[in-house]
Design a protein around this motif. Sequence first.
Motif, PDB file in Angstrom:
ATOM      1  N   SER A 205     -39.558 -12.647  26.780  1.00  0.00           N
ATOM      2  CA  SER A 205     -38.828 -11.386  26.765  1.00  0.00           C
ATOM      3  C   SER A 205     -39.778 -10.230  27.070  1.00  0.00           C
ATOM      4  O   SER A 205     -40.945 -10.249  26.656  1.00  0.00           O
ATOM      5  CB  SER A 205     -38.195 -11.159  25.385  1.00  0.00           C
ATOM      6  N   THR A 206     -39.290  -9.231  27.774  1.00  0.00           N
ATOM      7  CA  THR A 206     -40.099  -8.031  27.988  1.00  0.00           C
ATOM      8  C   THR A 206     -40.441  -7.360  26.666  1.00  0.00           C
ATOM      9  O   THR A 206     -41.430  -6.619  26.586  1.00  0.00           O
ATOM     10  CB  THR A 206     -39.349  -7.023  28.875  1.00  0.00           C
ATOM     11  N   GLU A 207     -39.654  -7.630  25.622  1.00  0.00           N
ATOM     12  CA  GLU A 207     -39.880  -7.018  24.311  1.00  0.00           C
ATOM     13  C   GLU A 207     -40.772  -7.880  23.418  1.00  0.00           C
ATOM     14  O   GLU A 207     -41.070  -7.481  22.280  1.00  0.00           O
ATOM     15  CB  GLU A 207     -38.537  -6.771  23.614  1.00  0.00           C
ATOM     16  N   ALA A 208     -41.177  -9.051  23.895  1.00  0.00           N
ATOM     17  CA  ALA A 208     -42.073  -9.939  23.143  1.00  0.00           C
ATOM     18  C   ALA A 208     -42.888 -10.725  24.161  1.00  0.00           C
ATOM     19  O   ALA A 208     -42.805 -11.942  24.257  1.00  0.00           O
ATOM     20  CB  ALA A 208     -41.268 -10.875  22.246  1.00  0.00           C
ATOM     21  N   LEU A 213     -48.828 -11.526  28.603  1.00  0.00           N
ATOM     22  CA  LEU A 213     -49.979 -10.631  28.527  1.00  0.00           C
ATOM     23  C   LEU A 213     -51.268 -11.410  28.264  1.00  0.00           C
ATOM     24  O   LEU A 213     -52.330 -11.084  28.798  1.00  0.00           O
ATOM     25  CB  LEU A 213     -49.762  -9.585  27.428  1.00  0.00           C
ATOM     26  N   SER A 214     -51.150 -12.452  27.449  1.00  0.00           N
ATOM     27  CA  SER A 214     -52.324 -13.261  27.117  1.00  0.00           C
ATOM     28  C   SER A 214     -52.825 -14.021  28.343  1.00  0.00           C
ATOM     29  O   SER A 214     -54.038 -14.076  28.598  1.00  0.00           O
ATOM     30  CB  SER A 214     -51.978 -14.243  25.996  1.00  0.00           C
ATOM     31  N   VAL A 215     -51.912 -14.607  29.105  1.00  0.00           N
ATOM     32  CA  VAL A 215     -52.315 -15.322  30.311  1.00  0.00           C
ATOM     33  C   VAL A 215     -52.973 -14.370  31.304  1.00  0.00           C
ATOM     34  O   VAL A 215     -53.999 -14.691  31.919  1.00  0.00           O
ATOM     35  CB  VAL A 215     -51.107 -16.034  30.944  1.00  0.00           C
ATOM     36  N   GLU A 216     -52.412 -13.184  31.446  1.00  0.00           N
ATOM     37  CA  GLU A 216     -52.975 -12.203  32.374  1.00  0.00           C
ATOM     38  C   GLU A 216     -54.356 -11.724  31.925  1.00  0.00           C
ATOM     39  O   GLU A 216     -55.237 -11.467  32.749  1.00  0.00           O
ATOM     40  CB  GLU A 216     -52.016 -11.026  32.515  1.00  0.00           C
ATOM     41  N   ALA A 217     -54.573 -11.640  30.606  1.00  0.00           N
ATOM     42  CA  ALA A 217     -55.848 -11.156  30.077  1.00  0.00           C
ATOM     43  C   ALA A 217     -56.875 -12.272  29.893  1.00  0.00           C
ATOM     44  O   ALA A 217     -58.073 -11.998  29.754  1.00  0.00           O
ATOM     45  CB  ALA A 217     -55.626 -10.454  28.741  1.00  0.00           C
ATOM     46  N   GLY A 218     -56.403 -13.508  29.868  1.00  0.00           N
ATOM     47  CA  GLY A 218     -57.314 -14.617  29.626  1.00  0.00           C
ATOM     48  C   GLY A 218     -57.701 -14.793  28.179  1.00  0.00           C
ATOM     49  O   GLY A 218     -58.635 -15.525  27.855  1.00  0.00           O
ATOM     50  N   ARG A 219     -56.966 -14.159  27.276  1.00  0.00           N
ATOM     51  CA  ARG A 219     -57.207 -14.263  25.838  1.00  0.00           C
ATOM     52  C   ARG A 219     -55.930 -13.855  25.111  1.00  0.00           C
ATOM     53  O   ARG A 219     -55.035 -13.239  25.713  1.00  0.00           O
ATOM     54  CB  ARG A 219     -58.349 -13.332  25.409  1.00  0.00           C
ATOM     55  N   ILE A 253     -45.877 -16.843  34.361  1.00  0.00           N
ATOM     56  CA  ILE A 253     -45.016 -16.441  33.245  1.00  0.00           C
ATOM     57  C   ILE A 253     -44.171 -15.267  33.722  1.00  0.00           C
ATOM     58  O   ILE A 253     -44.704 -14.281  34.245  1.00  0.00           O
ATOM     59  CB  ILE A 253     -45.824 -16.020  31.999  1.00  0.00           C
ATOM     60  N   VAL A 254     -42.864 -15.375  33.531  1.00  0.00           N
ATOM     61  CA  VAL A 254     -41.916 -14.346  33.963  1.00  0.00           C
ATOM     62  C   VAL A 254     -41.354 -13.652  32.725  1.00  0.00           C
ATOM     63  O   VAL A 254     -41.034 -14.305  31.731  1.00  0.00           O
ATOM     64  CB  VAL A 254     -40.769 -14.973  34.783  1.00  0.00           C
ATOM     65  N   ALA A 255     -41.223 -12.338  32.783  1.00  0.00           N
ATOM     66  CA  ALA A 255     -40.614 -11.575  31.686  1.00  0.00           C
ATOM     67  C   ALA A 255     -39.211 -11.144  32.076  1.00  0.00           C
ATOM     68  O   ALA A 255     -38.987 -10.650  33.192  1.00  0.00           O
ATOM     69  CB  ALA A 255     -41.463 -10.354  31.348  1.00  0.00           C
ATOM     70  N   VAL A 256     -38.259 -11.340  31.173  1.00  0.00           N
ATOM     71  CA  VAL A 256     -36.869 -10.959  31.416  1.00  0.00           C
ATOM     72  C   VAL A 256     -36.420  -9.960  30.357  1.00  0.00           C
ATOM     73  O   VAL A 256     -36.846 -10.024  29.208  1.00  0.00           O
ATOM     74  CB  VAL A 256     -35.938 -12.186  31.422  1.00  0.00           C
ATOM     75  N   THR A 257     -35.562  -9.041  30.748  1.00  0.00           N
ATOM     76  CA  THR A 257     -35.038  -8.039  29.832  1.00  0.00           C
ATOM     77  C   THR A 257     -33.857  -8.596  29.051  1.00  0.00           C
ATOM     78  O   THR A 257     -33.252  -9.610  29.419  1.00  0.00           O
ATOM     79  CB  THR A 257     -34.572  -6.797  30.596  1.00  0.00           C
TER      80      THR A 257
END
Length: 324
Positions: A205-208, A213-219, A253-257
């Motif tokens: 979820s875009t709200e969780a 975010l973790s995959v994009e940051a690597g942590r 990873i895809v985020a959905v509203t």
Amino acid sequence: MGLFSEDELAAATEVVYGQMQPTPQILWPQLGRALGCEVVVKHENHAPTGAFKVRGGITLIDWLKRTHPELRGVVTATRGNHGQSQARAATAAGLEARIFVPHGNSAEKNAAMQAYGAELVVHGADFDEAKDEAMRVAASGDYFAVPPFHTELVRGVATYGYELLSAHPDLDTVYVAIGCGSGICGVISARDALGLSTEVVGVVSTEAAGAKLSVEAGRLIETNSAATFADGMAVRVPVQAAFDIYSKGAARIVAVTDDEVAAAIRLYFTAIHNLAEGAGAAPLAALMQEREAMAGKKVGVILGGGNIDTGWYREVLGGGVPQV
């Protein structure tokens, strides 16, 4: 990248099938016409308890009875489906199940857990606070603390991925929701055990969006809130063991509203007359979002559960989006 061999997954199915039948995977032309690709739905909404989590409860309690026969029961935290799974399996095995849920949790999921024999404890503002308290309480007694991610849980959950990919090894892509990660790690494990090249796409979820975010940051990245009506994805704190698998094994990873999730719930009803809860519909929402990229392909979506509260479902079918 996966956790299990094909032989280990085949053995897990024998344990799971002692308490339930395989769920269907159906290629629906109605969804294909709407989305411009072949769409195979894995119907975990047809499982006992109405969600895929039931499989992990079966394998974990089987393991627990064999390896820790001295324990009185289990303690865990949930937004509903995991708790139903643990209560059902524990009670059937003669064990107690103390289940922690946050304030404001689904009244209908709470009632279902109690019907399966759970002692329900309400604590905290969200899942992560309930989880922390459950783990603290379990550490002080003769109960097994069931974390949101555990190898014996994933062993059972992976059997739905094994069923789907054994029946449809030619799937180009599979979309699967991420809460704490057992579902996506189970699908990745099944794909790798079968030696397939299917892309696995995680959905948050875009709200969780902690997993994305973790995959994009690597942590690991925690979010400040998880305010989505797709409560199966309403997790603020990603799980390291799951991250270690999906960060390498998922294509993206895809985020959905919440609006997109509600639209997917409506499409499930109008196209194939199946009930989907928020997290259960999120994979279809992600496919709807990526429909141009998926045009002409054969795609799997995990309908992970159908346990949506009546009021929310009425609101969604009326064109609205539940607010939390």
